[in-house]
Write a protein that holds these residues in place. Structure first.
Motif, PDB file in Angstrom:
ATOM      1  N   ALA A 183     -55.528  70.492  81.192  1.00  0.00           N
ATOM      2  CA  ALA A 183     -56.649  70.738  82.630  1.00  0.00           C
ATOM      3  C   ALA A 183     -57.685  69.266  82.792  1.00  0.00           C
ATOM      4  O   ALA A 183     -58.842  69.650  83.243  1.00  0.00           O
ATOM      5  N   VAL A 184     -57.853  68.795  81.428  1.00  0.00           N
ATOM      6  CA  VAL A 184     -58.740  67.818  81.905  1.00  0.00           C
ATOM      7  C   VAL A 184     -58.541  66.538  83.043  1.00  0.00           C
ATOM      8  O   VAL A 184     -59.417  66.188  83.381  1.00  0.00           O
ATOM      9  N   SER A 205     -52.277  64.488  84.091  1.00  0.00           N
ATOM     10  CA  SER A 205     -51.484  64.105  84.721  1.00  0.00           C
ATOM     11  C   SER A 205     -51.657  63.563  85.890  1.00  0.00           C
ATOM     12  O   SER A 205     -51.147  62.943  86.486  1.00  0.00           O
ATOM     13  N   ALA A 242     -54.847  68.214  94.636  1.00  0.00           N
ATOM     14  CA  ALA A 242     -55.762  68.804  93.705  1.00  0.00           C
ATOM     15  C   ALA A 242     -55.312  70.484  93.175  1.00  0.00           C
ATOM     16  O   ALA A 242     -55.438  70.722  92.894  1.00  0.00           O
ATOM     17  N   PRO A 288     -51.859  70.500  91.604  1.00  0.00           N
ATOM     18  CA  PRO A 288     -50.942  70.563  90.815  1.00  0.00           C
ATOM     19  C   PRO A 288     -50.012  71.425  90.474  1.00  0.00           C
ATOM     20  O   PRO A 288     -51.048  72.196  89.921  1.00  0.00           O
ATOM     21  N   ASP A 309     -47.393  61.124  79.468  1.00  0.00           N
ATOM     22  CA  ASP A 309     -48.405  61.911  79.235  1.00  0.00           C
ATOM     23  C   ASP A 309     -47.420  63.901  78.587  1.00  0.00           C
ATOM     24  O   ASP A 309     -46.337  63.398  78.737  1.00  0.00           O
ATOM     25  N   GLU A 311     -49.326  69.893  75.889  1.00  0.00           N
ATOM     26  CA  GLU A 311     -50.676  70.462  74.985  1.00  0.00           C
ATOM     27  C   GLU A 311     -50.972  71.766  74.204  1.00  0.00           C
ATOM     28  O   GLU A 311     -52.078  71.860  73.077  1.00  0.00           O
ATOM     29  N   LYS A 328     -63.410  63.485  85.515  1.00  0.00           N
ATOM     30  CA  LYS A 328     -63.800  64.601  86.537  1.00  0.00           C
ATOM     31  C   LYS A 328     -65.129  64.032  86.860  1.00  0.00           C
ATOM     32  O   LYS A 328     -65.968  64.842  86.861  1.00  0.00           O
ATOM     33  N   ALA A 337     -59.954  60.685  88.817  1.00  0.00           N
ATOM     34  CA  ALA A 337     -58.483  60.817  89.261  1.00  0.00           C
ATOM     35  C   ALA A 337     -58.889  61.259  91.263  1.00  0.00           C
ATOM     36  O   ALA A 337     -57.833  60.808  91.758  1.00  0.00           O
TER      37      ALA A 337
HETATM   38  P1  GDP Z   1     -53.604  67.867  82.908  1.00  0.00           P
HETATM   39  O1  GDP Z   1     -53.139  69.482  82.882  1.00  0.00           O
HETATM   40  O2  GDP Z   1     -54.301  67.143  81.563  1.00  0.00           O
HETATM   41  O3  GDP Z   1     -52.244  67.053  83.360  1.00  0.00           O
HETATM   42  O4  GDP Z   1     -54.446  68.127  83.486  1.00  0.00           O
HETATM   43  P2  GDP Z   1     -53.980  67.695  85.457  1.00  0.00           P
HETATM   44  O5  GDP Z   1     -53.652  66.450  85.532  1.00  0.00           O
HETATM   45  O6  GDP Z   1     -52.901  68.607  85.734  1.00  0.00           O
HETATM   46  O7  GDP Z   1     -55.313  69.027  86.482  1.00  0.00           O
HETATM   47  C1  GDP Z   1     -55.828  69.802  86.135  1.00  0.00           C
HETATM   48  C2  GDP Z   1     -56.445  70.158  87.141  1.00  0.00           C
HETATM   49  O8  GDP Z   1     -58.108  69.172  87.339  1.00  0.00           O
HETATM   50  C3  GDP Z   1     -56.105  70.268  88.662  1.00  0.00           C
HETATM   51  O9  GDP Z   1     -56.879  71.627  89.848  1.00  0.00           O
HETATM   52  C4  GDP Z   1     -56.596  68.880  89.308  1.00  0.00           C
HETATM   53  O10 GDP Z   1     -56.505  68.861  90.564  1.00  0.00           O
HETATM   54  C5  GDP Z   1     -58.036  68.261  88.557  1.00  0.00           C
HETATM   55  N1  GDP Z   1     -58.184  67.065  88.402  1.00  0.00           N
HETATM   56  C6  GDP Z   1     -57.743  66.447  87.919  1.00  0.00           C
HETATM   57  N2  GDP Z   1     -58.241  65.371  88.105  1.00  0.00           N
HETATM   58  C7  GDP Z   1     -59.389  65.466  88.404  1.00  0.00           C
HETATM   59  C8  GDP Z   1     -60.736  64.583  88.682  1.00  0.00           C
HETATM   60  O11 GDP Z   1     -60.877  63.878  88.462  1.00  0.00           O
HETATM   61  N3  GDP Z   1     -61.545  65.211  89.338  1.00  0.00           N
HETATM   62  C9  GDP Z   1     -61.531  66.365  89.906  1.00  0.00           C
HETATM   63  N4  GDP Z   1     -62.341  67.550  90.198  1.00  0.00           N
HETATM   64  N5  GDP Z   1     -60.689  67.568  89.649  1.00  0.00           N
HETATM   65  C10 GDP Z   1     -59.353  67.049  88.835  1.00  0.00           C
END
Ligand code: GDP
Length: 203
Positions: free
Chosen positions: A19-20, A23, A36, A38, A66, A71, A125, A178
Motif C-alpha cells: 500500500a505504499v 503499483s 484512487a 485500485p 512490481d 510483499e 504520496k 503517483a
Molecule cells: P502497493 O500495494 O504498494 O502497490 O500500493 P498501491 O499502488 O496499490 O496503492 C495503495 C493505495 O495508495 C491506493 O489506494 C492508491 O490509490 C494510493 N496511492 C498510491 N500512490 C499514491 C500517491 O502518490 N498519493 C496518494 N494520495 N495516494 C496514493
C-alpha cells in the motif's frame, strides 16, 4: 515502418511495504494514470517504457517488475531479483512504519540482488503532505519539495531524515506522488542515469 529500437534494456524491481504505492508508481510511469481505488487483488506485475537520456543520446527500455501483492508474504524469491539493474525502494511519507521497514527491504535486496544494483529510495504520496502538489504535473517539471512541507502533520517522515538514511546507505533519493505524477518519471530516469554511468565506468 521504422521499428522502435533502444540502446539498453534495464530491469527494475519495485519493493516496499504493501500500500505504499508501488503499483500506482508503475501505472503512472507506463500509463500516465492514477487509480484512487485500485483492486488490491489485481496487483500490476510488469510494465515497460522507453525513456531517453538526452545528454547521452541514448534510449533505454525499462522493464519494471512490481511485487504484485506478494510483499505481505515476504515470499519474494531470488528469481525476482535476478538480472535487476535498478530498484525502487518505496515507502509512504505518511507512514513511519513503511519507512522503518524500508531497512528490511533494503537488506533483502542486498542479500539477493546484484551488488552493483542501483537503488533509489522513493518517498511516495507527498501530495498528502503538501496540498500545492495535489495537482496534475507535467513530467517535464521537476519540482523540489519545500522544506515547509516537512512540518505538515500528515507527514511522518521528514525529508531530512530520509535524505540522511539514503546518504548513509548509498541510495539515490526522491520524494514522489503517483497521484500528481510528481517526480515519478524522474525517479526512474535518475536511476537509469546512474546505471549508465556505472556501465561507462565498467562497474
Ligand atoms: P502497493 O500495494 O504498494 O502497490 O500500493 P498501491 O499502488 O496499490 O496503492 C495503495 C493505495 O495508495 C491506493 O489506494 C492508491 O490509490 C494510493 N496511492 C498510491 N500512490 C499514491 C500517491 O502518490 N498519493 C496518494 N494520495 N495516494 C496514493
Amino acid at each position: 515502418m521504422a521499428g522502435i529500437s533502444w540502446h539498453y534494456v534495464f530491469k527494475f524491481i519495485i519493493t516496499g511495504d504493501a500500500a505504499v504505492g508501488k503499483s500506482s508508481l508503475l501505472i503512472r510511469l507506463t500509463d500516465q494514470r492514477f487509480l484512487a481505488n485500485p483492486d488490491p487483488t489485481l496487483g500490476v506485475e510488469f510494465g515497460s517504457k522507453l525513456i531517453t537520456i538526452p545528454e547521452e543520446n541514448k534510449v533505454v527500455k525499462l522493464q519494471c517488475w512490481d511485487t504484485a501483492g506478494t510483499e505481505s508474504f515476504r515470499s519474494i524469491t531470488r528469481s525476482y531479483y535476478r538480472g535487476a539493474a535498478g530498484c525502487l525502494l518505496v515507502y509512504d511519507v505518511t507512514s513511519r512504519k513503511s519507512f522503518l521497514n524500508a531497512r528490511t527491504w533494503l537488506a533483502d535486496v542486498r542479500q539477493h540482488a546484484d551488488p552493483h544494483l542501483t537503488c533509489i529510495l522513493v518517498g511516495n504520496k507527498v501530495d498528502l503532505c503538501d496540498p500545492e502538489q495535489d495537482a496534475e504535473q507535467s513530467s517535464e517539471h521537476t519540482r523540489t519539495v519545500s522544506a515547509s512541507s516537512s512540518k505538515n502533520p500528515k507527514r511522518q517522515v521528514s525529508l531530512e531524515e530520509a535524505e540522511l538514511f539514503a546518504k548513509e546507505e548509498g541510495l539515490l533519493f526522491v520524494e514522489s506522488s503517483a497521484k500528481s505524477g510528481l517526480n515519478v518519471d524522474q525517479a526512474f530516469e535518475q536511476a537509469a542515469r546512474d546505471i549508465l554511468e556505472k556501465i561507462h565506468r565498467g562497474a
